[in-house]
Design an enzyme around this catalytic site. Structure first.
Site, PDB file in Angstrom:
ATOM      1  N   ASP A  15       6.423   5.708   2.588  1.00  0.00           N
ATOM      2  CA  ASP A  15       5.374   6.509   1.960  1.00  0.00           C
ATOM      3  C   ASP A  15       4.247   6.668   2.995  1.00  0.00           C
ATOM      4  O   ASP A  15       4.103   5.843   3.900  1.00  0.00           O
ATOM      5  CB  ASP A  15       4.862   5.763   0.713  1.00  0.00           C
ATOM      6  CG  ASP A  15       3.581   6.357   0.187  1.00  0.00           C
ATOM      7  OD1 ASP A  15       3.581   7.543  -0.162  1.00  0.00           O
ATOM      8  OD2 ASP A  15       2.555   5.630   0.142  1.00  0.00           O
ATOM      9  N   ARG A  45      -9.295   9.969  -4.828  1.00  0.00           N
ATOM     10  CA  ARG A  45      -7.892   9.568  -4.714  1.00  0.00           C
ATOM     11  C   ARG A  45      -7.243   9.452  -6.107  1.00  0.00           C
ATOM     12  O   ARG A  45      -6.119   9.899  -6.319  1.00  0.00           O
ATOM     13  CB  ARG A  45      -7.807   8.234  -3.971  1.00  0.00           C
ATOM     14  CG  ARG A  45      -6.444   7.561  -3.953  1.00  0.00           C
ATOM     15  CD  ARG A  45      -5.436   8.309  -3.124  1.00  0.00           C
ATOM     16  NE  ARG A  45      -4.262   7.483  -2.841  1.00  0.00           N
ATOM     17  CZ  ARG A  45      -3.104   7.973  -2.457  1.00  0.00           C
ATOM     18  NH1 ARG A  45      -2.923   9.272  -2.314  1.00  0.00           N
ATOM     19  NH2 ARG A  45      -2.080   7.173  -2.206  1.00  0.00           N
ATOM     20  N   ASN A 123       4.131  12.906  -0.904  1.00  0.00           N
ATOM     21  CA  ASN A 123       3.702  14.024  -1.735  1.00  0.00           C
ATOM     22  C   ASN A 123       2.939  15.062  -0.913  1.00  0.00           C
ATOM     23  O   ASN A 123       2.756  16.191  -1.355  1.00  0.00           O
ATOM     24  CB  ASN A 123       2.806  13.519  -2.878  1.00  0.00           C
ATOM     25  CG  ASN A 123       3.613  12.967  -4.038  1.00  0.00           C
ATOM     26  OD1 ASN A 123       4.812  13.233  -4.141  1.00  0.00           O
ATOM     27  ND2 ASN A 123       2.964  12.210  -4.911  1.00  0.00           N
TER      28      ASN A 123
HETATM   29  C1  LAC Z   1       2.147   9.896  -0.626  1.00  0.00           C
HETATM   30  C2  LAC Z   1       1.048   9.434  -1.542  1.00  0.00           C
HETATM   31  C3  LAC Z   1       1.357   9.612  -2.929  1.00  0.00           C
HETATM   32  O1  LAC Z   1       2.027   9.785   0.606  1.00  0.00           O
HETATM   33  O2  LAC Z   1       0.722   8.125  -1.288  1.00  0.00           O
HETATM   34  O3  LAC Z   1       3.135  10.397  -1.146  1.00  0.00           O
END
Ligand code: LAC
Length: 233
Positions: A15, A45, A123
């Site tokens: 992530d 956030r 994301n």
């Molecule tokens: C991402 C966030 C949600 O990088 O932390 O997907």
């Protein structure tokens, strides 16, 4: 979990925000618009994540840049901050200049040198992530950067996690997903990935019905479990 039994993954996928990169560092730029930059950053956030989940549930996708911008507008309005366009630009640009956590570079270096195939699953958009990886000099480590843009939904929706199997030609549980976000631990585990939780702050696990396979304090601890202690070699 014991290091001697952990490993053999076909790929390790990270992530981005909160795991590789320190979102709390937004405090510094938020201090230019707020007397309480920590609270301002926290709300920005939290709203960003809330809007991503809500838009996925409602099937009303806009990309993560737009979501981040909408979350900033809400946070500014709530805090009675009148954002001038120049300040607004600086705040948004700060997402492309977040610092990586201290141990990230060395940890990725060890994994990459050991022949591990590495990826990012976020994301965020490529437009947000590519400059961020370049800014931190990390882009060379990653074979693939998977983003929510492909499926027009956000984590923890299962379709986002499914993206990784295609590129790594592996079954879901043969890929280790590494995240510091509680919703992401639950989402990735529910989707069938092997999951390592990074718990830098020592906070409890969100009770969402899924446990990680492993919890570490930081990425260097993960490297030791996967490769052994490089310092004792
Ligand atoms: C991402 C966030 C949600 O990088 O932390 O997907």
């Amino acid at each position: 979990m014991s290091g001697s039994t952990f490993g053999g993954f076909q790929g390790i996928v990270f992530d981005a925000y909160g795991t590789l990169f320190d979102v709390a560092a937004l405090d510094r730029v938020c201090a230019t618009v707020s007397d309480d930059p920590t609270a301002f950053t926290h709300m920005w956030r939290a709203k960003q994540l809330e809007y991503a989940v809500l838009r996925t549930v409602m099937d009303r996708y806009v990309d993560f840049g737009q979501i981040t911008s909408d979350a900033l507008d809400y946070t500014a309005t709530c805090n009675r901050v009148d954002l001038e366009p120049i300040r607004r630009g600086e705040l948004m640009r700060a997402w492309q200049e977040l610092p990586a956590f201290m141990e990230v570079h060395l940890a990725l270096d060890h994994l990459h040198a050991a022949g591990q195939r590495l990826g990012v699953l976020s994301n965020g958009t490529r437009q947000m992530l590519d400059p961020l990886l370049r800014h931190n000099g990390l882009q060379e480590y990653f074979l693939a950067v998977f983003t929510s843009e492909r499926v027009q939904a956000f984590k923890p929706h299962i379709s986002v996690y499914m993206l990784v199997t295609e590129r790594f030609h592996a079954r879901m549980n043969e890929i280790l997903f590494v995240t510091a976000n509680g919703f992401d631990v639950a989402g990735a585990k529910s989707a069938g990935l092997s999951v390592c939780r990074v718990n830098r702050a020592g906070t409890p696990l969100d009770p969402l019905g899924a446990e990680p396979d492993l919890t570490v304090r930081d990425l260097q601890e993960l490297v030791k479990l996967l490769l052994g202690d490089p310092d004792s070699a």
